[in-house]
Design a protein around this motif. Sequence first.
Motif, PDB file in Angstrom:
ATOM      1  N   GLU A   1       0.828  -1.202   0.000  1.00  0.00           N
ATOM      2  CA  GLU A   1       0.000   0.000   0.000  1.00  0.00           C
ATOM      3  C   GLU A   1       0.869   1.261   0.000  1.00  0.00           C
ATOM      4  OE1 GLU A   1      -3.459   0.370  -0.052  1.00  0.00           O
ATOM      5  OE2 GLU A   1      -3.340  -1.717  -0.695  1.00  0.00           O
ATOM      6  N   LEU A   2       1.944   1.253   0.776  1.00  0.00           N
ATOM      7  CA  LEU A   2       2.854   2.400   0.798  1.00  0.00           C
ATOM      8  C   LEU A   2       3.531   2.558  -0.554  1.00  0.00           C
ATOM      9  CD1 LEU A   2       4.381   4.668   2.236  1.00  0.00           C
ATOM     10  CD2 LEU A   2       6.044   2.953   3.003  1.00  0.00           C
ATOM     11  N   TYR A   3       3.948   1.458  -1.138  1.00  0.00           N
ATOM     12  CA  TYR A   3       4.557   1.466  -2.479  1.00  0.00           C
ATOM     13  C   TYR A   3       3.615   2.135  -3.472  1.00  0.00           C
ATOM     14  CZ  TYR A   3       6.585  -0.550  -6.778  1.00  0.00           C
ATOM     15  OH  TYR A   3       7.142  -0.734  -8.037  1.00  0.00           O
ATOM     16  N   ALA A   4       2.338   1.778  -3.429  1.00  0.00           N
ATOM     17  CA  ALA A   4       1.348   2.347  -4.348  1.00  0.00           C
ATOM     18  C   ALA A   4       1.147   3.836  -4.097  1.00  0.00           C
ATOM     19  CB  ALA A   4       0.026   1.597  -4.219  1.00  0.00           C
ATOM     20  N   ALA A   5       1.124   4.225  -2.818  1.00  0.00           N
ATOM     21  CA  ALA A   5       0.916   5.637  -2.473  1.00  0.00           C
ATOM     22  C   ALA A   5       2.078   6.492  -2.958  1.00  0.00           C
ATOM     23  CB  ALA A   5       0.747   5.783  -0.957  1.00  0.00           C
ATOM     24  N   LEU A   6       3.301   6.020  -2.777  1.00  0.00           N
ATOM     25  CA  LEU A   6       4.471   6.778  -3.219  1.00  0.00           C
ATOM     26  C   LEU A   6       4.580   6.795  -4.742  1.00  0.00           C
ATOM     27  CD1 LEU A   6       7.181   5.664  -0.615  1.00  0.00           C
ATOM     28  CD2 LEU A   6       5.696   7.678  -0.581  1.00  0.00           C
ATOM     29  N   THR A   7       4.194   5.703  -5.380  1.00  0.00           N
ATOM     30  CA  THR A   7       4.194   5.650  -6.843  1.00  0.00           C
ATOM     31  C   THR A   7       3.230   6.688  -7.410  1.00  0.00           C
ATOM     32  OG1 THR A   7       4.765   3.296  -6.880  1.00  0.00           O
ATOM     33  CG2 THR A   7       3.746   4.194  -8.861  1.00  0.00           C
ATOM     34  N   ALA A   8       2.050   6.799  -6.800  1.00  0.00           N
ATOM     35  CA  ALA A   8       1.057   7.782  -7.244  1.00  0.00           C
ATOM     36  C   ALA A   8       1.567   9.203  -7.020  1.00  0.00           C
ATOM     37  CB  ALA A   8      -0.255   7.566  -6.501  1.00  0.00           C
ATOM     38  N   LEU A   9       2.224   9.429  -5.891  1.00  0.00           N
ATOM     39  CA  LEU A   9       2.775  10.754  -5.600  1.00  0.00           C
ATOM     40  C   LEU A   9       3.811  11.162  -6.635  1.00  0.00           C
ATOM     41  CD1 LEU A   9       3.359  13.190  -3.641  1.00  0.00           C
ATOM     42  CD2 LEU A   9       5.106  11.722  -2.620  1.00  0.00           C
TER      43      LEU A   9
ATOM     44  N   ALA B   1       3.725  14.237  -9.343  1.00  0.00           N
ATOM     45  CA  ALA B   1       4.785  15.249  -9.360  1.00  0.00           C
ATOM     46  C   ALA B   1       5.370  15.391 -10.766  1.00  0.00           C
ATOM     47  CB  ALA B   1       5.877  14.868  -8.371  1.00  0.00           C
ATOM     48  N   LYS B   2       5.548  14.276 -11.445  1.00  0.00           N
ATOM     49  CA  LYS B   2       6.066  14.320 -12.815  1.00  0.00           C
ATOM     50  C   LYS B   2       5.093  15.036 -13.745  1.00  0.00           C
ATOM     51  CE  LYS B   2       9.134  10.291 -13.122  1.00  0.00           C
ATOM     52  NZ  LYS B   2       9.376   9.019 -13.824  1.00  0.00           N
ATOM     53  N   GLN B   3       3.811  14.746 -13.590  1.00  0.00           N
ATOM     54  CA  GLN B   3       2.801  15.366 -14.449  1.00  0.00           C
ATOM     55  C   GLN B   3       2.742  16.871 -14.222  1.00  0.00           C
ATOM     56  OE1 GLN B   3      -1.097  13.668 -14.079  1.00  0.00           O
ATOM     57  NE2 GLN B   3      -2.057  15.156 -15.448  1.00  0.00           N
ATOM     58  N   GLN B   4       2.801  17.286 -12.958  1.00  0.00           N
ATOM     59  CA  GLN B   4       2.746  18.710 -12.643  1.00  0.00           C
ATOM     60  C   GLN B   4       3.935  19.449 -13.240  1.00  0.00           C
ATOM     61  OE1 GLN B   4       2.440  18.918  -8.383  1.00  0.00           O
ATOM     62  NE2 GLN B   4       0.236  18.533  -8.359  1.00  0.00           N
ATOM     63  N   GLN B   5       5.103  18.847 -13.161  1.00  0.00           N
ATOM     64  CA  GLN B   5       6.285  19.506 -13.731  1.00  0.00           C
ATOM     65  C   GLN B   5       6.231  19.529 -15.252  1.00  0.00           C
ATOM     66  OE1 GLN B   5      10.186  18.704 -12.345  1.00  0.00           O
ATOM     67  NE2 GLN B   5       9.779  20.021 -10.591  1.00  0.00           N
ATOM     68  N   ALA B   6       5.646  18.486 -15.845  1.00  0.00           N
ATOM     69  CA  ALA B   6       5.527  18.443 -17.300  1.00  0.00           C
ATOM     70  C   ALA B   6       4.598  19.539 -17.810  1.00  0.00           C
ATOM     71  CB  ALA B   6       5.012  17.076 -17.741  1.00  0.00           C
ATOM     72  N   GLU B   7       3.632  19.954 -16.976  1.00  0.00           N
ATOM     73  CA  GLU B   7       2.679  20.987 -17.365  1.00  0.00           C
ATOM     74  C   GLU B   7       3.230  22.393 -17.192  1.00  0.00           C
ATOM     75  OE1 GLU B   7      -0.633  20.062 -14.928  1.00  0.00           O
ATOM     76  OE2 GLU B   7      -1.313  18.359 -16.143  1.00  0.00           O
ATOM     77  N   ARG B   8       4.368  22.492 -16.516  1.00  0.00           N
ATOM     78  CA  ARG B   8       5.000  23.795 -16.323  1.00  0.00           C
ATOM     79  C   ARG B   8       6.119  23.955 -17.348  1.00  0.00           C
ATOM     80  NH1 ARG B   8       5.950  22.844  -9.914  1.00  0.00           N
ATOM     81  NH2 ARG B   8       3.744  22.811  -9.246  1.00  0.00           N
TER      82      ARG B   8
END
Length: 212
Positions: free
Chosen positions: A134-142, A146-153
């Motif tokens: 579950e932690l692995y999944a949560a960090l993967t989603a985070l 973060a990658k998507q947000q930076q790609a949009e900037r």
Amino acid sequence: MSCPICEKRKGARFCPAKGETICAVCCGTGREVTIDCTPDCPHLLAAHRYEDEHPRSLPRDTPLLDVNLPSDVVHAHQQLMAALAFAIAKFCATQPSATDSDVLTGMQALAETYKTLRSGIYYEKPPDTHLPRELYAALTALLAEAKQQQAERSNSSAIKDSDIFSVLVFLYRMGLLRTNGRPRSRRFIEFLRRQFPEAPELKREESRIIVP
């Protein structure tokens, strides 16, 4: 009164986790092993202070110990490191049974995934057990967000997989050094929680310990 655990020695220490007075021997041997200690137990805190004064070394066969990290990994990626640390602390706040071992298992698996990504290969192997997975999944989603947000900037550079790998390895090693290796240790988790004292998500109820 005799110790309710061993039923041999005299009870000498009040155990908040048991709600009873146990002997010093059972306190020392069962602490974070068979006893699920509360983080504000005075005997636990005293033991942790002793451990701080006598840090343990990591075995040579420790996973990811052979990775050479950039000397500026902390300064160059402060925001990413803080985001991951907070996400771990928040996850554990919602999962009170989570231990340092669960956190380290999840982080190691995620670091191994990013290790393969550095070489252009994608091989993912989430942990088998529930909480680390579950932690692995949560960090993967985070990280994906973060990658998507930076790609949009347009004015910001993309987060490199190699940078994420370095940060994960750094946090993983920090966890190995902060924990004491006991099965129910939460020393690393508590360390991360203390880094965000103002975060309402991480607030804990005031201690209700009443020592007889």
